[in-house]
Design an enzyme around this catalytic site. Sequence first.
Site, PDB file in Angstrom:
ATOM      1  N   SER A  80       0.845  -1.210   0.000  1.00 53.86           N
ATOM      2  CA  SER A  80       0.000   0.000   0.000  1.00 53.86           C
ATOM      3  C   SER A  80       0.875   1.253   0.000  1.00 53.86           C
ATOM      4  CB  SER A  80      -0.912  -0.001   1.231  1.00 53.86           C
ATOM      5  OG  SER A  80      -0.121   0.008   2.416  1.00 53.86           O
ATOM      6  N   ASP A 127      10.613   0.053  -5.759  1.00 54.21           N
ATOM      7  CA  ASP A 127      11.920  -0.231  -5.155  1.00 54.21           C
ATOM      8  C   ASP A 127      12.396  -1.668  -5.361  1.00 54.21           C
ATOM      9  OD1 ASP A 127      12.023   2.316  -4.250  1.00 54.21           O
ATOM     10  OD2 ASP A 127      11.962   1.848  -2.106  1.00 54.21           O
ATOM     11  N   ALA A 164      10.160   7.617  -5.224  1.00 54.33           N
ATOM     12  CA  ALA A 164       8.709   7.484  -5.285  1.00 54.33           C
ATOM     13  C   ALA A 164       8.177   7.534  -6.721  1.00 54.33           C
ATOM     14  CB  ALA A 164       8.077   8.591  -4.438  1.00 54.33           C
ATOM     15  N   GLU A 184      18.742  14.949   5.977  1.00 52.51           N
ATOM     16  CA  GLU A 184      17.538  15.543   6.580  1.00 52.51           C
ATOM     17  C   GLU A 184      17.482  15.256   8.081  1.00 52.51           C
ATOM     18  OE1 GLU A 184      14.837  15.502   2.515  1.00 52.51           O
ATOM     19  OE2 GLU A 184      14.742  13.779   3.822  1.00 52.51           O
ATOM     20  N   VAL A 233       2.298 -10.706   2.962  1.00 57.29           N
ATOM     21  CA  VAL A 233       2.382 -11.745   1.938  1.00 57.29           C
ATOM     22  C   VAL A 233       3.627 -12.578   2.207  1.00 57.29           C
ATOM     23  CG1 VAL A 233       2.666 -12.212  -0.519  1.00 57.29           C
ATOM     24  CG2 VAL A 233       1.078 -10.429   0.248  1.00 57.29           C
ATOM     25  N   GLY A 252       3.757   2.500  -5.021  1.00 56.61           N
ATOM     26  CA  GLY A 252       3.377   1.647  -6.141  1.00 56.61           C
ATOM     27  C   GLY A 252       1.989   1.056  -5.936  1.00 56.61           C
TER      28      GLY A 252
END
Length: 496
Positions: A20, A321, A332, A183, A87, A23
């Site tokens: 979720s 990814d 992203a 960051e 999964v 992608g």
Amino acid sequence: MAATEPARTSSRHQVVVIGSGFGGLFGTKALRRADVDVTMIAKTTHHLFQPLLYQVATGILSQGEIAPPTREILSGQRNAQVLLGEVTGVDLEARTVTSQVLGRSTVTSYDSLIVAAGAGQSYFGNDHFAEFAPGMKNIDDALELRGRIFGAFEMAEIGATRGENVDHLLTFVVVGAGPTGVEMAGQIAELAHRTLKKDFRAINSREARVMLVDAAPQVLPPFGQKLGGKAQAELEKLGVEVVLGAMVTDVDERGIEMKFKDGRVERIDSVTKIWAAGVSANPLGRTLSEQTGAPLDRAGRIAVNPDLTLPGHPEVFVVGDMIALDNLPGVAQVAIQGAKYAAKEIENRLKSRPSQGPFHYFDKGSMAIISRFRAVALIGNLRVTGVLAWLMWLGLHLIYITGFKSRVTALLHWAVSFIGRGRSERTTTEQQIFARTALGRLKRGAADLVSDPGSYDAARQLLETTRRAELEAQAAEEVRLTDAGQRGVPVEQRVG
Ligand SMILES: Cc1cc2nc3c(=O)[nH]c(=O)nc-3n(C[C@H](O)[C@H](O)[C@H](O)COP(=O)(O)OP(=O)(O)OC[C@H]3O[C@@H](n4cnc5c(N)ncnc54)[C@H](O)[C@@H]3O)c2cc1C
């Protein structure tokens, strides 16, 4: 344990989407008008905006602002169902996906499959570092780090009150000088030098040491030497010590050891370490590789066909990814564009329309924020720095944060942190710091704390049988004692 297969509710083409994240969500949404049923299976109930995790870790944003519930986002999409589950298996021959949650297993059939399970942290074969230097991949990581960072200042205050040396508590080491590391280091420096400067009595938070360590010779390697140099200079102005060409060779509870190219070894005493160095693709890639022969690269990414499908399995797309294709970066936009491409390809086939041809990624540029009003951006050949780059970062992130609610509250929290001095999300708890380690010590993780329905029923039946036998034995004993005149009042006396 027996797996249950949900009944197929329609004869329409069934698309299963794993994940979720960028992608998974964008792929599912792109299928909203298609004549298909979509089942999205993901191991979390939210869609995570990973680029802002560091702001959750440093108390600027709440986890809800960067991780809205997937179920709510998709509530208006009638052809989409959301299933919680990790999964654990994909059977390409049987066209089924097996997922588990708290020891319960579900098998879901598909006609088309989009695999978008992303990547995890890599410790380059030193997985034991993870206990002492959490990565930055999910909400648990960010909340644990928030607890560790703010907790270190608390422990330093106690130590300093007792007159102890607290340097190790006030030293923060960030490993990895890519965008996440830059960051993170920038934000810890702002926290120490600006946000917390009036909050403590025994320590001076401005004396905190923030280090950014990397084996590479420059910060932000993908941004090129010029922007990397600019970012390093900005970080140093903020008080961050940038240590380059240093390979981390050991991490433990109290510190970190690094080795330099000239063979010199240095140990830094630091309680709070953050790992932002390596990435390793989701292990589902290995399952897919074993079934198709598609090779994996060193980061565990699977080689896919130019149309993002697996060799011999045109019905299976892998995006984001997890893929190794044309040196595409783990960002992203690769996941979003790949997922939209896969969705369109599925629709084209159902409508007997021609294929779009190979997948082409359109690079929209990259940016990294250093601190408030300071950022660097690379868009094509255009290099932008300073306030302009920061404003671009602000606008772009506002567009991409999912949901109106999250955008409004994030904007408010940014105003609090960037215009003011505060941070709205400084709440931390002991559980945030230690619960994951404790769960990791259980054999089956959280499943050990929860009974599955099968064992619950069996346990209840056993309890009922035992209890009934006990009650019957008790009743028989009562009768025996009463008959022997040792217990109760004989019936004839009571009547009389
Ligand atoms: C801290 C950080 C900062 C970043 N900053 C930027 C940035 O500034 N700009 C940028 O472009 N990119 C950035 N990235 C990279 C970007 O977030 C990823 O490239 C992108 O998320 C990849 O999308 P994806 O769909 O492949 O995977 P993800 O978005 O990671 O989604 C994977 C999904 O799969 C689920 N999943 C995993 N395993 C299973 C399983 N076994 N069963 C079921 N579900 C599973 C996960 O829960 C998740 O929902 C950053 C990443 C991180 C970690």
